[in-house]
Design a protein around this motif. Structure first.
Motif, PDB file in Angstrom:
ATOM      1  N   ILE A  21       0.643   6.512   0.043  1.00 57.23           N
ATOM      2  CA  ILE A  21       0.334   7.944   0.147  1.00 57.23           C
ATOM      3  C   ILE A  21       0.779   8.519   1.476  1.00 57.23           C
ATOM      4  O   ILE A  21       1.203   9.667   1.546  1.00 57.23           O
ATOM      5  N   GLU A  22       0.716   7.725   2.527  1.00 61.10           N
ATOM      6  CA  GLU A  22       1.120   8.204   3.848  1.00 61.10           C
ATOM      7  C   GLU A  22       2.622   8.532   3.860  1.00 61.10           C
ATOM      8  O   GLU A  22       3.026   9.619   4.281  1.00 61.10           O
ATOM      9  N   ALA A  23       3.442   7.604   3.403  1.00 67.19           N
ATOM     10  CA  ALA A  23       4.892   7.813   3.401  1.00 67.19           C
ATOM     11  C   ALA A  23       5.290   8.938   2.444  1.00 67.19           C
ATOM     12  O   ALA A  23       6.148   9.774   2.767  1.00 67.19           O
ATOM     13  N   THR A  24       4.671   8.976   1.264  1.00 66.82           N
ATOM     14  CA  THR A  24       5.026  10.002   0.289  1.00 66.82           C
ATOM     15  C   THR A  24       4.569  11.379   0.759  1.00 66.82           C
ATOM     16  O   THR A  24       5.297  12.370   0.593  1.00 66.82           O
ATOM     17  N   SER A  25       3.397  11.461   1.374  1.00 67.68           N
ATOM     18  CA  SER A  25       2.928  12.739   1.927  1.00 67.68           C
ATOM     19  C   SER A  25       3.889  13.238   2.988  1.00 67.68           C
ATOM     20  O   SER A  25       4.217  14.433   3.042  1.00 67.68           O
ATOM     21  N   ARG A  26       4.338  12.341   3.835  1.00 67.11           N
ATOM     22  CA  ARG A  26       5.283  12.704   4.899  1.00 67.11           C
ATOM     23  C   ARG A  26       6.593  13.201   4.277  1.00 67.11           C
ATOM     24  O   ARG A  26       7.152  14.208   4.709  1.00 67.11           O
ATOM     25  N   ALA A  27       7.077  12.523   3.242  1.00 60.88           N
ATOM     26  CA  ALA A  27       8.326  12.929   2.600  1.00 60.88           C
ATOM     27  C   ALA A  27       8.207  14.336   2.006  1.00 60.88           C
ATOM     28  O   ALA A  27       9.119  15.166   2.174  1.00 60.88           O
ATOM     29  N   TYR A  28       7.111  14.629   1.321  1.00 62.66           N
ATOM     30  CA  TYR A  28       6.922  15.967   0.755  1.00 62.66           C
ATOM     31  C   TYR A  28       6.780  17.014   1.853  1.00 62.66           C
ATOM     32  O   TYR A  28       7.360  18.105   1.765  1.00 62.66           O
ATOM     33  N   ALA A  29       6.011  16.709   2.881  1.00 62.30           N
ATOM     34  CA  ALA A  29       5.823  17.654   3.984  1.00 62.30           C
ATOM     35  C   ALA A  29       7.160  17.969   4.653  1.00 62.30           C
ATOM     36  O   ALA A  29       7.474  19.138   4.920  1.00 62.30           O
ATOM     37  N   ASP A  30       7.947  16.942   4.912  1.00 65.37           N
ATOM     38  CA  ASP A  30       9.256  17.151   5.541  1.00 65.37           C
ATOM     39  C   ASP A  30      10.188  17.936   4.621  1.00 65.37           C
ATOM     40  O   ASP A  30      10.875  18.862   5.063  1.00 65.37           O
ATOM     41  N   PHE A  31      10.217  17.583   3.346  1.00 63.21           N
ATOM     42  CA  PHE A  31      11.111  18.229   2.394  1.00 63.21           C
ATOM     43  C   PHE A  31      10.828  19.722   2.276  1.00 63.21           C
ATOM     44  O   PHE A  31      11.740  20.544   2.218  1.00 63.21           O
ATOM     45  N   ILE A  56     -18.526   1.587 -16.565  1.00 66.35           N
ATOM     46  CA  ILE A  56     -18.605   1.914 -15.141  1.00 66.35           C
ATOM     47  C   ILE A  56     -17.525   1.127 -14.411  1.00 66.35           C
ATOM     48  O   ILE A  56     -17.319  -0.055 -14.691  1.00 66.35           O
ATOM     49  N   THR A  57     -16.830   1.782 -13.474  1.00 67.28           N
ATOM     50  CA  THR A  57     -15.812   1.094 -12.684  1.00 67.28           C
ATOM     51  C   THR A  57     -15.940   1.464 -11.214  1.00 67.28           C
ATOM     52  O   THR A  57     -16.366   2.576 -10.891  1.00 67.28           O
ATOM     53  N   GLU A  58     -15.597   0.533 -10.363  1.00 67.43           N
ATOM     54  CA  GLU A  58     -15.571   0.790  -8.928  1.00 67.43           C
ATOM     55  C   GLU A  58     -14.214   1.318  -8.484  1.00 67.43           C
ATOM     56  O   GLU A  58     -13.969   1.490  -7.289  1.00 67.43           O
ATOM     57  N   GLY A  59     -13.320   1.572  -9.439  1.00 64.78           N
ATOM     58  CA  GLY A  59     -11.983   2.060  -9.123  1.00 64.78           C
ATOM     59  C   GLY A  59     -12.023   3.358  -8.327  1.00 64.78           C
ATOM     60  O   GLY A  59     -12.750   4.286  -8.665  1.00 64.78           O
ATOM     61  N   ARG A  60     -11.246   3.367  -7.261  1.00 63.01           N
ATOM     62  CA  ARG A  60     -11.139   4.542  -6.392  1.00 63.01           C
ATOM     63  C   ARG A  60      -9.668   4.764  -6.068  1.00 63.01           C
ATOM     64  O   ARG A  60      -8.822   3.935  -6.386  1.00 63.01           O
ATOM     65  N   CYS A  61      -9.394   5.878  -5.408  1.00 61.32           N
ATOM     66  CA  CYS A  61      -8.024   6.129  -4.974  1.00 61.32           C
ATOM     67  C   CYS A  61      -8.029   7.005  -3.735  1.00 61.32           C
ATOM     68  O   CYS A  61      -9.017   7.655  -3.415  1.00 61.32           O
ATOM     69  N   LYS A  62      -6.889   6.982  -3.060  1.00 55.93           N
ATOM     70  CA  LYS A  62      -6.626   7.905  -1.970  1.00 55.93           C
ATOM     71  C   LYS A  62      -5.975   9.132  -2.597  1.00 55.93           C
ATOM     72  O   LYS A  62      -5.126   9.003  -3.480  1.00 55.93           O
ATOM     73  N   LEU A  63      -6.361  10.312  -2.117  1.00 59.88           N
ATOM     74  CA  LEU A  63      -5.802  11.564  -2.614  1.00 59.88           C
ATOM     75  C   LEU A  63      -5.270  12.409  -1.462  1.00 59.88           C
ATOM     76  O   LEU A  63      -5.867  12.437  -0.384  1.00 59.88           O
ATOM     77  N   ALA A  64      -4.171  13.094  -1.711  1.00 59.92           N
ATOM     78  CA  ALA A  64      -3.642  14.100  -0.787  1.00 59.92           C
ATOM     79  C   ALA A  64      -3.189  15.281  -1.636  1.00 59.92           C
ATOM     80  O   ALA A  64      -2.606  15.092  -2.708  1.00 59.92           O
ATOM     81  N   PHE A  65      -3.466  16.482  -1.166  1.00 60.73           N
ATOM     82  CA  PHE A  65      -3.162  17.690  -1.925  1.00 60.73           C
ATOM     83  C   PHE A  65      -2.221  18.610  -1.161  1.00 60.73           C
ATOM     84  O   PHE A  65      -2.438  18.882   0.013  1.00 60.73           O
ATOM     85  N   PHE A  66      -1.198  19.095  -1.881  1.00 65.68           N
ATOM     86  CA  PHE A  66      -0.300  20.117  -1.364  1.00 65.68           C
ATOM     87  C   PHE A  66      -0.503  21.359  -2.216  1.00 65.68           C
ATOM     88  O   PHE A  66      -0.382  21.293  -3.447  1.00 65.68           O
TER      89      PHE A  66
END
Length: 152
Positions: A21-31, A56-66
């Motif tokens: 998510i860090e690299a992809t967020s940076r790519a979108y922000a730069d683009f 029930i699941t313990e599944g989680r995720c990182k999220l970033a919003f543009f």
């Protein structure tokens, strides 16, 4: 199935699955020449009440919003626990995951869609509302996410 099951035809969000998510967020922000949003973890199961395929699941995720005008782009990096995000990333790789609609009457909409052959895959709570992913791929060729925000 009734006409306009969701009560809206306005797409609010497009979701993409990513490995980093860090690299992809940076790519979108730069683009797009935008500020890179800070990503955050979804809530743990005790708060989110996350259910995946009825369990029930313990599944989680990182999220970033543009915020992209009238549409929001959501980047999703799942953890390794069972979830619709992990299943799709493992099966299909990075890229498109869902389109989302803001609706009212979550339980009613889920029931109508399930009666129409669109089963609930995952649901949970977030601060200020709830979400549900339904398997609409056979009919609509895309997964739908329903978002219901609490009334203010």
């Amino acid at each position: 199935m009734d006409k306009n099951v969701l009560g809206t035809n306005i797409i609010a969000q497009i979701g993409l699955l990513v490995h980093d998510i860090e690299a992809t967020s940076r790519a979108y922000a730069d683009f797009f020449g935008m500020e890179k949003p800070q990503w955050f973890w979804t809530d743990a199961v005790d708060k989110a009440q996350t259910q995946y395929k009825g369990e029930i699941t313990e599944g989680r995720c990182k999220l970033a919003f543009f915020n992209m005008g009238s549409l929001q782009l959501e980047l999703i990096e799942p953890d390794d626990k069972p979830s619709v995000w992990r299943e799709c990333l493992d099966r299909d790789g990075e890229g498109f995951h869902h389109i989302a609609f803001i609706i009212e009457g979550m339980q009613e909409k889920i029931s109508m869609m399930e009666r129409g052959g669109m089963p609930l895959l995952q649901k949970g709570e977030y601060t200020g509302g709830r979400y549900a992913y339904l398997d609409t791929i056979p009919q609509l060729k895309v997964m739908l996410e329903l978002l219901e925000n609490d009334k203010k």
